[in-house]
Design an enzyme around this catalytic site. Structure first.
Site, PDB file in Angstrom:
ATOM      1  N   HIS A   1      -2.556  -2.590  -9.374  1.00  5.62           N
ATOM      2  CA  HIS A   1      -3.622  -2.354  -8.427  1.00  5.62           C
ATOM      3  C   HIS A   1      -4.935  -2.538  -8.653  1.00  5.62           C
ATOM      4  O   HIS A   1      -5.062  -3.122  -9.749  1.00  5.62           O
ATOM      5  CB  HIS A   1      -4.452  -0.505  -9.509  1.00  5.62           C
ATOM      6  CG  HIS A   1      -4.697   0.541  -8.172  1.00  5.62           C
ATOM      7  ND1 HIS A   1      -5.994  -0.481  -7.984  1.00  5.62           N
ATOM      8  CD2 HIS A   1      -3.828   0.836  -7.458  1.00  5.62           C
ATOM      9  CE1 HIS A   1      -6.286   0.949  -6.989  1.00  5.62           C
ATOM     10  NE2 HIS A   1      -5.370   1.864  -6.311  1.00  5.62           N
TER      11      HIS A   1
ATOM     12  N   ASP B   1       2.751   5.214  -6.797  1.00  3.59           N
ATOM     13  CA  ASP B   1       4.253   4.960  -6.475  1.00  3.59           C
ATOM     14  C   ASP B   1       5.177   4.942  -6.963  1.00  3.59           C
ATOM     15  O   ASP B   1       5.861   4.995  -6.905  1.00  3.59           O
ATOM     16  CB  ASP B   1       3.880   3.618  -5.142  1.00  3.59           C
ATOM     17  CG  ASP B   1       2.475   3.890  -3.686  1.00  3.59           C
ATOM     18  OD1 ASP B   1       3.039   5.187  -3.028  1.00  3.59           O
ATOM     19  OD2 ASP B   1       2.623   3.417  -3.899  1.00  3.59           O
TER      20      ASP B   1
ATOM     21  N   HIS C   1       0.842  -1.055   0.094  1.00  7.82           N
ATOM     22  CA  HIS C   1      -0.333   0.027  -0.041  1.00  7.82           C
ATOM     23  C   HIS C   1       0.718   0.967   0.397  1.00  7.82           C
ATOM     24  O   HIS C   1       2.144   1.624  -0.909  1.00  7.82           O
ATOM     25  CB  HIS C   1      -0.558   0.069   1.065  1.00  7.82           C
ATOM     26  CG  HIS C   1      -2.155   1.220   1.264  1.00  7.82           C
ATOM     27  ND1 HIS C   1      -2.465   1.933   0.595  1.00  7.82           N
ATOM     28  CD2 HIS C   1      -2.855   1.014   2.190  1.00  7.82           C
ATOM     29  CE1 HIS C   1      -3.365   2.610   0.310  1.00  7.82           C
ATOM     30  NE2 HIS C   1      -3.774   1.778   1.845  1.00  7.82           N
TER      31      HIS C   1
HETATM   32  N1  CMC Z   1       4.736  -7.473 -10.855  1.00  4.88           N
HETATM   33  C1  CMC Z   1       4.376  -8.419 -10.285  1.00  4.88           C
HETATM   34  N2  CMC Z   1       3.332  -9.142 -11.172  1.00  4.88           N
HETATM   35  C2  CMC Z   1       2.434  -8.437 -10.177  1.00  4.88           C
HETATM   36  C3  CMC Z   1       2.235  -7.532  -9.344  1.00  4.88           C
HETATM   37  C4  CMC Z   1       3.589  -6.988 -10.160  1.00  4.88           C
HETATM   38  N3  CMC Z   1       3.662  -4.893  -9.598  1.00  4.88           N
HETATM   39  N4  CMC Z   1       1.144  -6.786  -9.810  1.00  4.88           N
HETATM   40  C5  CMC Z   1       0.101  -8.625  -9.270  1.00  4.88           C
HETATM   41  N5  CMC Z   1       0.614  -9.046 -10.309  1.00  4.88           N
HETATM   42  C6  CMC Z   1       0.207 -10.618 -10.557  1.00  4.88           C
HETATM   43  C7  CMC Z   1       0.149 -11.321  -9.586  1.00  4.88           C
HETATM   44  O1  CMC Z   1       1.214 -12.322  -9.746  1.00  4.88           O
HETATM   45  C8  CMC Z   1      -0.714 -11.872  -9.900  1.00  4.88           C
HETATM   46  O2  CMC Z   1      -0.203 -12.874 -11.384  1.00  4.88           O
HETATM   47  P1  CMC Z   1      -0.825 -14.750 -10.697  1.00  4.88           P
HETATM   48  O3  CMC Z   1      -2.490 -14.600 -11.957  1.00  4.88           O
HETATM   49  O4  CMC Z   1      -0.215 -14.921 -12.283  1.00  4.88           O
HETATM   50  O5  CMC Z   1      -1.286 -15.114  -9.822  1.00  4.88           O
HETATM   51  C9  CMC Z   1      -1.498 -11.313 -10.705  1.00  4.88           C
HETATM   52  O6  CMC Z   1      -0.751 -10.104 -10.777  1.00  4.88           O
HETATM   53  C10 CMC Z   1      -3.290 -10.447 -10.482  1.00  4.88           C
HETATM   54  O7  CMC Z   1      -2.049 -10.040  -8.636  1.00  4.88           O
HETATM   55  P2  CMC Z   1      -2.835  -9.690  -6.833  1.00  4.88           P
HETATM   56  O8  CMC Z   1      -2.020 -10.488  -6.926  1.00  4.88           O
HETATM   57  O9  CMC Z   1      -4.214 -10.677  -7.380  1.00  4.88           O
HETATM   58  O10 CMC Z   1      -3.183  -8.580  -7.616  1.00  4.88           O
HETATM   59  P3  CMC Z   1      -4.611  -7.498  -6.120  1.00  4.88           P
HETATM   60  O11 CMC Z   1      -5.108  -7.413  -7.002  1.00  4.88           O
HETATM   61  O12 CMC Z   1      -4.645  -8.548  -5.122  1.00  4.88           O
HETATM   62  O13 CMC Z   1      -2.973  -6.552  -6.212  1.00  4.88           O
HETATM   63  C11 CMC Z   1      -1.014  -4.876  -5.644  1.00  4.88           C
HETATM   64  C12 CMC Z   1      -3.028  -5.057  -5.912  1.00  4.88           C
HETATM   65  C13 CMC Z   1      -1.959  -3.731  -5.858  1.00  4.88           C
HETATM   66  C14 CMC Z   1      -1.438  -5.266  -4.011  1.00  4.88           C
HETATM   67  C15 CMC Z   1      -0.537  -5.184  -6.745  1.00  4.88           C
HETATM   68  O14 CMC Z   1      -0.306  -4.994  -7.739  1.00  4.88           O
HETATM   69  C16 CMC Z   1       1.188  -5.461  -6.520  1.00  4.88           C
HETATM   70  O15 CMC Z   1       1.789  -5.625  -5.246  1.00  4.88           O
HETATM   71  N6  CMC Z   1       1.230  -3.980  -6.734  1.00  4.88           N
HETATM   72  C17 CMC Z   1       2.844  -4.152  -6.029  1.00  4.88           C
HETATM   73  C18 CMC Z   1       2.929  -3.071  -4.732  1.00  4.88           C
HETATM   74  C19 CMC Z   1       2.732  -2.040  -5.214  1.00  4.88           C
HETATM   75  O16 CMC Z   1       2.839  -0.816  -6.132  1.00  4.88           O
HETATM   76  N7  CMC Z   1       1.824  -1.082  -4.555  1.00  4.88           N
HETATM   77  C20 CMC Z   1       1.187   0.033  -4.774  1.00  4.88           C
HETATM   78  C21 CMC Z   1      -0.418   0.417  -4.739  1.00  4.88           C
HETATM   79  S1  CMC Z   1      -1.277   1.702  -4.953  1.00  4.88           S
HETATM   80  C22 CMC Z   1      -0.640   2.675  -4.220  1.00  4.88           C
HETATM   81  C23 CMC Z   1      -1.595   2.434  -2.558  1.00  4.88           C
HETATM   82  O17 CMC Z   1      -2.740   1.561  -2.676  1.00  4.88           O
HETATM   83  O18 CMC Z   1      -1.556   2.890  -1.497  1.00  4.88           O
END
Ligand code: CMC
Length: 433
Positions: free
Chosen positions: A311, A367, A272
């Site tokens: 996201h 971010d 986050h």
């Molecule tokens: N790098 C590589 N793969 C990713 C990433 C990433 N940053 N984000 C998602 N994926 C992949 C994930 O491995 C999954 O793949 P598969 O379907 O093969 O298992 C697929 O994309 C869906 O991911 P998810 O984890 O189910 O998605 P989510 O909606 O639960 O997570 C998130 C959203 C923001 C936590 C995630 O994209 C992430 O960890 N991003 C990196 C951290 C980040 O930049 N966070 C800031 C978010 S914006 C500001 C805020 O909220 O504070």
């Protein structure tokens, strides 16, 4: 066409007609679906709330497919370019842009709270911060100090009184930058100094952070403006993890300082608000453009994530990231170009063309570029989530107020599917095999 959903329970052959309101069904309407009249009834199962609306809100609108973000109907791009953080905070809390007279009164009120509250900050918060060793993470100190503020303002417990709520919201917006500045100074072992007067909201924050004792301080106007824009961009983002924490804690009628400390704790996590700090660490670790392909290959094989990408709601370019990228160039004109920008730009280019990221609809989020700006402006990486928290304080309190005014809301209390052991008898330790 009737606005209902007909569900057939194939276990019993029974049909149920469930009303559809605003494109949703009420999870509680599923409760009537049962095989045996004695049983509890059906629930919906939604870990991490992927498809559950927890409230009705009039504050922030996001269209994740089209990359749209609006506060109270105003596009984020217009607010970033034409508004200020304090004006945007008023908009979030009150629902309308202020008149010129309202904005003047609001600015004076925030100044007054900052000034009056400063005696609490000066003595109590300073003593509290003094207990943390040098090098402590500013976010840990920020959330501890915000929570402790509830002891200085015990009237904040009157959360059902609208006027008291209003005062606490203004107080939190006014005091968040001071607490943040204290936390940062303490973490780098610098003593507290009183800020210069008459510098405005963001200027006063910079003064509290960077001023040296006995010397006058004037922030660079372009950097002050850029930081104000960043506060606007971070001010709200509907039902994200930390805002849900704020609403959830507030639903027990805890005071807003305690609720906001919990929201800040949720923001601290690297998925986050801690992501901008993680982005910078990642860019440093990559170090140069030629090392990007190897890094991307590691991410694709499941070894870590590309921080600042992806996201839960945006499945296209985060509109905040677009504004931040533009702001980054404005900041670099003053500070000089951050050498990690080239790594970030190339990383973005490669990721946006790579099938792994394209298929999963992973785009840069808020971010991805913010850490580069903060670093260029001289902030330590530990300060990044605290800067996020200053802006988000406006959204947290606006959402908290909306929750308390919503007659449909009650104490947050999700259900569970119990998957553990059935009843069994206690066995004394010496008789356990
Ligand atoms: N790098 C590589 N793969 C990713 C990433 C990433 N940053 N984000 C998602 N994926 C992949 C994930 O491995 C999954 O793949 P598969 O379907 O093969 O298992 C697929 O994309 C869906 O991911 P998810 O984890 O189910 O998605 P989510 O909606 O639960 O997570 C998130 C959203 C923001 C936590 C995630 O994209 C992430 O960890 N991003 C990196 C951290 C980040 O930049 N966070 C800031 C978010 S914006 C500001 C805020 O909220 O504070």
């Amino acid at each position: 066409m009737s606005d209902t959903l007909t569900i057939t329970d194939n276990r019993t052959g029974k049909q149920y007609e469930i009303p559809i309101v605003d494109g949703t069904i009420r999870a509680i309407d599923l409760r009537q679906i049962k095989v045996d009249p004695e049983e509890f009834g059906m629930m919906s199962y939604d870990p991490a709330y992927l498809n559950t609306a927890s409230c009705r809100s009039r504050i922030t609108f996001i269209d994740g497919d089209r990359g749209i973000l609006r506060y109270r109907g105003y596009p984020i791009e217009q607010l970033a370019e034409q508004s200020t953080f304090l004006e945007t905070a008023w908009l979030l809390v009150n629902g309308e842009l202020p008149t010129a007279a309202e904005l003047d009164a609001w600015t004076a009120e925030i100044d007054r709270h900052a000034l009056n509250g400063r005696s609490a900050l000066d003595s109590h918060v300073q003593a509290l911060m003094g207990g943390f060793p040098k090098g402590s993470h500013p976010m840990g100190m920020f959330l501890a100090a915000v929570g402790a503020l509830s002891t200085f303002f015990p009237e904040a417990k009157q959360v059902l009184d609208a006027e008291t709520r209003r005062t606490q919201m203004a107080r939190l917006i006014a005091l968040a930058p001071g607490v943040a500045a204290y936390a940062c100074r303490r973490s780098t072992g610098r003593p507290y100094v009183a800020p210069d007067a008459g510098l405005g909201y963001t200027g006063t924050f910079l003064s509290m952070l960077y001023k040296e004792d006995g010397k006058a301080y004037a922030p660079h106007p372009a950097l002050e403006h850029a930081l104000d824009v960043l506060f606007v961009l971070h001010a709200d983002h509907e039902q994200n993890c930390s805002t849900s924490a704020m609403r959830s804690i507030g639903s027990s009628q805890a005071d807003p300082f305690a609720s906001l400390a919990g929201a800040a704790a949720a923001l601290y996590g690297p998925l986050h608000g801690g992501a901008n700090e993680a982005v910078l660490r990642m860019l440093r670790e990559i170090g140069s453009v030629d090392r990007i392909p190897a890094f991307i290959a590691r991410v694709k094989s499941g070894e870590g994530r590309l921080m600042g990408f992806g996201h839960r709601v945006y499945k296209s370019y985060d509109p905040r990231a677009k504004v931040i990228k533009k702001t980054a160039y404005e900041v670099f004109e003053v500070t000089g170009r951050n050498p990690l920008l080239d790594v970030a730009l190339e990383l973005e280019k490669i990721a946006l063309e790579d099938d792994y990221f394209v298929k999963r609809r992973l785009y840069p989020n808020v971010d991805f570029y913010s850490g580069l700006i903060y670093e260029a402006m001289g902030f330590d990486a530990g300060m990044f989530p605290v800067l996020f928290a200053i802006g988000r304080t406006a959204g947290w309190v606006a959402q908290w107020q909306e929750m308390l005014e919503d007659k449909e809301q009650k104490i947050t209390r999700p259900r569970q599917l119990y998957m553990g052991e059935n009843t069994r008898d206690y066995v004394a330790a010496d008789a356990r095999g």
